[in-house]
Design a protein around this motif. Structure first.
Motif, PDB file in Angstrom:
ATOM      1  N   PRO A 316       6.200  34.150  10.659  1.00  0.00           N
ATOM      2  CA  PRO A 316       6.836  35.475  10.554  1.00  0.00           C
ATOM      3  C   PRO A 316       7.634  35.582   9.248  1.00  0.00           C
ATOM      4  O   PRO A 316       8.172  34.593   8.753  1.00  0.00           O
ATOM      5  CB  PRO A 316       7.766  35.518  11.781  1.00  0.00           C
ATOM      6  N   GLU A 317       7.694  36.758   8.701  1.00  0.00           N
ATOM      7  CA  GLU A 317       8.442  36.964   7.461  1.00  0.00           C
ATOM      8  C   GLU A 317       9.921  36.669   7.683  1.00  0.00           C
ATOM      9  O   GLU A 317      10.512  37.044   8.700  1.00  0.00           O
ATOM     10  CB  GLU A 317       8.267  38.408   6.976  1.00  0.00           C
ATOM     11  N   ARG A 318      10.504  35.968   6.734  1.00  0.00           N
ATOM     12  CA  ARG A 318      11.935  35.627   6.830  1.00  0.00           C
ATOM     13  C   ARG A 318      12.489  35.562   5.406  1.00  0.00           C
ATOM     14  O   ARG A 318      12.405  34.550   4.732  1.00  0.00           O
ATOM     15  CB  ARG A 318      12.097  34.280   7.533  1.00  0.00           C
ATOM     16  N   TYR A 319      13.018  36.655   4.937  1.00  0.00           N
ATOM     17  CA  TYR A 319      13.473  36.768   3.559  1.00  0.00           C
ATOM     18  C   TYR A 319      14.957  36.425   3.424  1.00  0.00           C
ATOM     19  O   TYR A 319      15.735  36.561   4.370  1.00  0.00           O
ATOM     20  CB  TYR A 319      13.242  38.189   3.029  1.00  0.00           C
ATOM     21  N   TYR A 320      15.317  36.011   2.253  1.00  0.00           N
ATOM     22  CA  TYR A 320      16.728  35.824   1.914  1.00  0.00           C
ATOM     23  C   TYR A 320      17.417  37.180   1.983  1.00  0.00           C
ATOM     24  O   TYR A 320      16.852  38.201   1.569  1.00  0.00           O
ATOM     25  CB  TYR A 320      16.805  35.241   0.499  1.00  0.00           C
ATOM     26  N   PRO A 321      18.631  37.252   2.511  1.00  0.00           N
ATOM     27  CA  PRO A 321      19.288  38.560   2.681  1.00  0.00           C
ATOM     28  C   PRO A 321      19.534  39.272   1.348  1.00  0.00           C
ATOM     29  O   PRO A 321      19.805  38.633   0.326  1.00  0.00           O
ATOM     30  CB  PRO A 321      20.605  38.208   3.381  1.00  0.00           C
ATOM     31  N   ARG A 322      19.450  40.573   1.399  1.00  0.00           N
ATOM     32  CA  ARG A 322      19.649  41.382   0.193  1.00  0.00           C
ATOM     33  C   ARG A 322      21.065  41.203  -0.357  1.00  0.00           C
ATOM     34  O   ARG A 322      21.279  41.142  -1.571  1.00  0.00           O
ATOM     35  CB  ARG A 322      19.391  42.852   0.530  1.00  0.00           C
ATOM     36  N   ASP A 323      22.053  41.119   0.558  1.00  0.00           N
ATOM     37  CA  ASP A 323      23.445  40.909   0.159  1.00  0.00           C
ATOM     38  C   ASP A 323      23.937  39.630   0.839  1.00  0.00           C
ATOM     39  O   ASP A 323      24.440  39.678   1.974  1.00  0.00           O
ATOM     40  CB  ASP A 323      24.307  42.111   0.574  1.00  0.00           C
ATOM     41  N   PRO A 324      23.798  38.479   0.189  1.00  0.00           N
ATOM     42  CA  PRO A 324      24.145  37.208   0.852  1.00  0.00           C
ATOM     43  C   PRO A 324      25.621  37.103   1.210  1.00  0.00           C
ATOM     44  O   PRO A 324      25.968  36.505   2.223  1.00  0.00           O
ATOM     45  CB  PRO A 324      23.746  36.151  -0.185  1.00  0.00           C
ATOM     46  N   ARG A 325      26.512  37.703   0.402  1.00  0.00           N
ATOM     47  CA  ARG A 325      27.944  37.632   0.716  1.00  0.00           C
ATOM     48  C   ARG A 325      28.247  38.364   2.025  1.00  0.00           C
ATOM     49  O   ARG A 325      29.019  37.888   2.861  1.00  0.00           O
ATOM     50  CB  ARG A 325      28.765  38.212  -0.435  1.00  0.00           C
ATOM     51  N   GLU A 326      27.643  39.523   2.196  1.00  0.00           N
ATOM     52  CA  GLU A 326      27.841  40.288   3.428  1.00  0.00           C
ATOM     53  C   GLU A 326      27.226  39.549   4.617  1.00  0.00           C
ATOM     54  O   GLU A 326      27.777  39.547   5.717  1.00  0.00           O
ATOM     55  CB  GLU A 326      27.208  41.684   3.282  1.00  0.00           C
ATOM     56  N   TYR A 327      26.099  38.900   4.389  1.00  0.00           N
ATOM     57  CA  TYR A 327      25.425  38.137   5.444  1.00  0.00           C
ATOM     58  C   TYR A 327      26.324  37.000   5.937  1.00  0.00           C
ATOM     59  O   TYR A 327      26.501  36.801   7.140  1.00  0.00           O
ATOM     60  CB  TYR A 327      24.107  37.601   4.897  1.00  0.00           C
ATOM     61  N   VAL A 328      26.934  36.276   4.994  1.00  0.00           N
ATOM     62  CA  VAL A 328      27.817  35.165   5.365  1.00  0.00           C
ATOM     63  C   VAL A 328      29.072  35.683   6.063  1.00  0.00           C
ATOM     64  O   VAL A 328      29.555  35.097   7.034  1.00  0.00           O
ATOM     65  CB  VAL A 328      28.198  34.338   4.117  1.00  0.00           C
ATOM     66  N   ARG A 329      29.591  36.822   5.581  1.00  0.00           N
ATOM     67  CA  ARG A 329      30.796  37.398   6.197  1.00  0.00           C
ATOM     68  C   ARG A 329      30.541  37.746   7.649  1.00  0.00           C
ATOM     69  O   ARG A 329      31.382  37.492   8.528  1.00  0.00           O
ATOM     70  CB  ARG A 329      31.231  38.648   5.422  1.00  0.00           C
ATOM     71  N   LYS A 330      29.381  38.319   7.948  1.00  0.00           N
ATOM     72  CA  LYS A 330      29.052  38.707   9.319  1.00  0.00           C
ATOM     73  C   LYS A 330      28.859  37.484  10.213  1.00  0.00           C
ATOM     74  O   LYS A 330      29.176  37.521  11.409  1.00  0.00           O
ATOM     75  CB  LYS A 330      27.789  39.565   9.337  1.00  0.00           C
ATOM     76  N   LEU A 331      28.359  36.399   9.630  1.00  0.00           N
ATOM     77  CA  LEU A 331      28.173  35.186  10.416  1.00  0.00           C
ATOM     78  C   LEU A 331      29.497  34.547  10.768  1.00  0.00           C
ATOM     79  O   LEU A 331      29.700  34.031  11.875  1.00  0.00           O
ATOM     80  CB  LEU A 331      27.318  34.178   9.646  1.00  0.00           C
ATOM     81  N   THR A 332      30.432  34.553   9.827  1.00  0.00           N
ATOM     82  CA  THR A 332      31.735  33.900  10.036  1.00  0.00           C
ATOM     83  C   THR A 332      32.720  34.782  10.788  1.00  0.00           C
ATOM     84  O   THR A 332      33.649  34.294  11.433  1.00  0.00           O
ATOM     85  CB  THR A 332      32.345  33.481   8.687  1.00  0.00           C
ATOM     86  N   ASN A 333      32.531  36.116  10.678  1.00  0.00           N
ATOM     87  CA  ASN A 333      33.427  37.058  11.383  1.00  0.00           C
ATOM     88  C   ASN A 333      32.590  38.077  12.143  1.00  0.00           C
ATOM     89  O   ASN A 333      32.498  39.256  11.761  1.00  0.00           O
ATOM     90  CB  ASN A 333      34.348  37.783  10.376  1.00  0.00           C
ATOM     91  N   PRO A 334      31.949  37.639  13.222  1.00  0.00           N
ATOM     92  CA  PRO A 334      31.069  38.573  13.947  1.00  0.00           C
ATOM     93  C   PRO A 334      31.847  39.715  14.585  1.00  0.00           C
ATOM     94  O   PRO A 334      33.006  39.598  14.912  1.00  0.00           O
ATOM     95  CB  PRO A 334      30.430  37.671  15.006  1.00  0.00           C
TER      96      PRO A 334
END
Length: 334
Positions: A316-334
């Motif tokens: 399945p397609e699994r791309y690097y996130p368009r905004d990696p900083r926002e991606y990490v922020r959401k993971l650490t502060n759900p």
């Protein structure tokens, strides 16, 4: 996404697509290099085939051995391998498996059949419905387990995309345990030195034996590309070894003036150590009966634990996130 699709294009079966993707990459690589790339937190992969960790207590030099080179020849582009002779193909294959370089310790792994001081083998059988994989993989450097599991899983994923029938076998072993015997000419017999021995590891306690699941030396059948015919005396010993609970492999490589005996053994039944050691000594005592040139190998895994995977053309397609900083922020502060 752009970089992933470019790489996908450069690996396309159509040479025109590959050239077009290569041109695109060369024209845009300087811009791609400026893309922000952060190390993203990732969950640990679960190995798709069993992976064991046994820390090594000595330096290991991993060497790859594989039969069934016809499998590689048939699977590659016609124009690239048609004019390559067997020696060149063998060298290419070994370098390919080892990262296009000198002998090294790619994963510090060990175990072809149970664990080969340095590596083991992975055998795959491709059929109409999918791929069947028998494996015995031991990692000897625990710090590399995430990378090793990733590499093993990638092999499984790639195998699932191959739509043809055939068998592919490969093993990795510790070159430091290889025995070398010399002779003056091909007309002379190989003679083992008095202090020469085939090394093995011993399990501290008996490992559970289930004869209904044992993986035999001989059940895979003869390999059409292993041209060395071993004498009956050695074959008889191998059949006797087959009845002792162990894991391992032995490969005889006979050259005009040189015999290499690559091996890895782990005895899983300590009560049979005397018999096991005697049989290994009998093999060396019979090397003077080896005639002809070529390779012959036998591998034994502790259990028949075949894993089946259905064909899958792509993951399945699994791309690097368009905004990696926002991606990490959401993971650490759900």
């Amino acid at each position: 996404m752009e970089f992933a699709r470019t790489l996908d294009g450069m690996l396309d079966p159509d040479p025109q697509v590959r050239r077009k993707a290569g041109d695109y990459f060369l024209n845009n690589m300087q811009r791609m290099a400026r893309v922000v790339m952060l190390d993203l937190p990732a969950a640990l992969n679960v190995p798709l085939v069993p992976v064991w960790v046994r820390p090594a207590h000595q330096e290991i030099d991993t060497v790859v051995y594989s039969s069934r080179k016809a499998f590689l020849r048939e699977a590659n582009a016609q124009e690239t391998l048609n004019d390559v002779n067997d020696v060149q193909l063998d060298r290419y294959y070994k370098q390919f498996m080892q990262g296009m370089g000198r002998p090294k310790r790619p994963f510090g792994i060990g175990e072809p059949t149970g664990e080969i001081s340095c590596g083991r083998r992975l055998g795959g059988s491709l059929g109409a419905g999918g791929v069947y994989i028998d494996s015995s993989l031991n990692l000897h450097d625990p710090t590399l387990k995430p990378a090793f599991v990733e590499a093993v899983n990638n092999m499984v994923h790639l195998a699932r995309a191959i739509h043809r029938q055939g068998v592919f076998k490969s093993c990795l072993f510790n070159a430091r345990q290889t025995l070398h015997l010399e002779r003056a000419s091909a007309d002379d017999a190989f003679v083992s030195e008095p202090n020469m021995a085939i090394n093995y590891e011993l399990s501290a306690v008996p490992e559970l034996e289930d004869r209904t699941r044992q993986h035999s030396y001989f059940e895979d059948g003869p390999d059409p590309e292993e041209l060395l015919v071993l004498p009956e005396s050695i074959m008889r010993v191998l059949q006797q070894l087959n009845d002792i609970h162990h894991t391992g492999m032995i490969i005889f490589e006979a050259l005009p003036q040189h015999l290499k005996i690559h091996s890895y053994y782990r005895l899983l039944d300590p009560a049979k150590e005397h018999e096991f050691r005697t049989l290994l000594a009998n093999i060396l005592a019979s090397v003077n009966q080896i005639e002809g040139l070529g390779v012959s190998g036998f591998m034994k895994m502790p259990y028949k634990d075949t894993r089946y995977f259905a064909h899958m053309a792509s993951q399945p397609e699994r791309y690097y996130p368009r905004d990696p900083r926002e991606y990490v922020r959401k993971l650490t502060n759900p």
